[in-house]
Design an enzyme around this catalytic site. Sequence first.
Site, mmCIF file in Angstrom:
data_model
loop_
_atom_site.group_PDB
_atom_site.id
_atom_site.type_symbol
_atom_site.label_atom_id
_atom_site.label_comp_id
_atom_site.label_asym_id
_atom_site.label_seq_id
_atom_site.Cartn_x
_atom_site.Cartn_y
_atom_site.Cartn_z
ATOM 1 N N ASP A 2 0.835 -1.193 0.000
ATOM 2 C CA ASP A 2 0.000 0.000 0.000
ATOM 3 C C ASP A 2 0.873 1.247 0.000
ATOM 4 O OD1 ASP A 2 -2.356 1.373 -0.048
ATOM 5 O OD2 ASP A 2 -2.853 1.056 2.057
ATOM 6 N N HIS B 169 2.451 3.375 -9.126
ATOM 7 C CA HIS B 169 2.249 1.957 -9.439
ATOM 8 C C HIS B 169 3.433 1.397 -10.234
ATOM 9 C CE1 HIS B 169 -1.616 2.265 -7.695
ATOM 10 N NE2 HIS B 169 -2.200 2.895 -8.686
ATOM 11 N N LEU C 200 11.309 -20.543 -4.857
ATOM 12 C CA LEU C 200 10.283 -19.679 -4.257
ATOM 13 C C LEU C 200 8.926 -19.847 -4.947
ATOM 14 C CD1 LEU C 200 9.580 -17.121 -2.430
ATOM 15 C CD2 LEU C 200 10.195 -15.758 -4.424
HETATM 16 C C1 IPE Z 1 -1.443 0.194 -3.493
HETATM 17 O O1 IPE Z 1 -1.239 1.554 -3.493
HETATM 18 C C2 IPE Z 1 -1.504 -0.375 -4.886
HETATM 19 C C3 IPE Z 1 -2.775 -0.977 -5.290
HETATM 20 C C4 IPE Z 1 -3.835 -1.143 -4.543
HETATM 21 C C5 IPE Z 1 -2.851 -1.474 -6.669
HETATM 22 P P1 IPE Z 1 -2.449 2.573 -3.474
HETATM 23 O O2 IPE Z 1 -2.832 2.878 -4.885
HETATM 24 O O3 IPE Z 1 -3.557 2.059 -2.606
HETATM 25 O O4 IPE Z 1 -1.777 3.838 -2.819
HETATM 26 P P2 IPE Z 1 -2.409 4.894 -1.818
HETATM 27 O O5 IPE Z 1 -3.024 4.141 -0.667
HETATM 28 O O6 IPE Z 1 -3.411 5.685 -2.584
HETATM 29 O O7 IPE Z 1 -1.229 5.713 -1.389
HETATM 30 MG MG MG Z 2 -4.149 2.391 -0.621
#
Ligand code: IPE
Ligand code: MG
Length: 235
Positions: free
Chosen positions: A2, A19, A113
Amino acid sequence: MDGNGRWAKKRFLPRIAGHKRGVEVVRDMVKECATLGVEYLTLFAFSSENWRRPQEEVSFLMGLFMEALKHEVGKLHQNNIRLIMIGDRSRFDAALCAQIDEAERTTAANTGLVLTIAANYGGRWDLMQAMNRMQLAHPELTGRFEETDLTPYLSMHYAPEPDLFIRTGGEERISNFLLWQLAYSELYFTDTLWPDFNHKAFSQAIKSYQNRERRFGRTSEQLTGEQDNGQAKHA
Ligand code: IPE
Ligand code: MG
């Protein structure tokens, strides 16, 4: 995993930049786990609830999966890593499903793994699909099921329960991840955003795990002499 969006926002970048960076960290952590001898690594990449995000972001994430599968599977295979995807595939398009099948097939016999990617996964979804399949397979057992009847139908039937659960990004929630399997896992939460997660952050998580006493309901005294070496096998 996250914190991708917040990592990007802090840098005045679009969320998708977070991402992209997140995928690089996945690559590093897979390598790290393989080197450390971790036997199972399971990553929560996309939850059943993530479809509620803006359409653009969802499409971008699907594109990233596709790209990552195409480009990384060869390397995973060379490194004896077995890849398995868990989650509800019914909402993925045919091309993505075919790519997933091929990746799983290519790496199926690998003995290093076991890397599991949870995509369109939810712990409650998993329990319900397992219960439905179990009941279909044993119509005569209605109302008399035991835990061991259910576990073969759970998505992660091939793996032991996780030793260590790590959530990055500051929230302290399970968020519908492996609900059944996390019953006795050690939970570790860190404010580090996923794109900033690295060797040092991972070592801290492992160190924290090694300092915990896993009693599984027993007393401390009962455990004396039967502790393992504190090495996490499933993170
Ligand atoms: C996690 O990062 C990635 C996915 C859920 C694909 P987020 O996109 O939830 O990032 P924040 O929480 O908005 O910072
Ligand atoms: Mg998030």
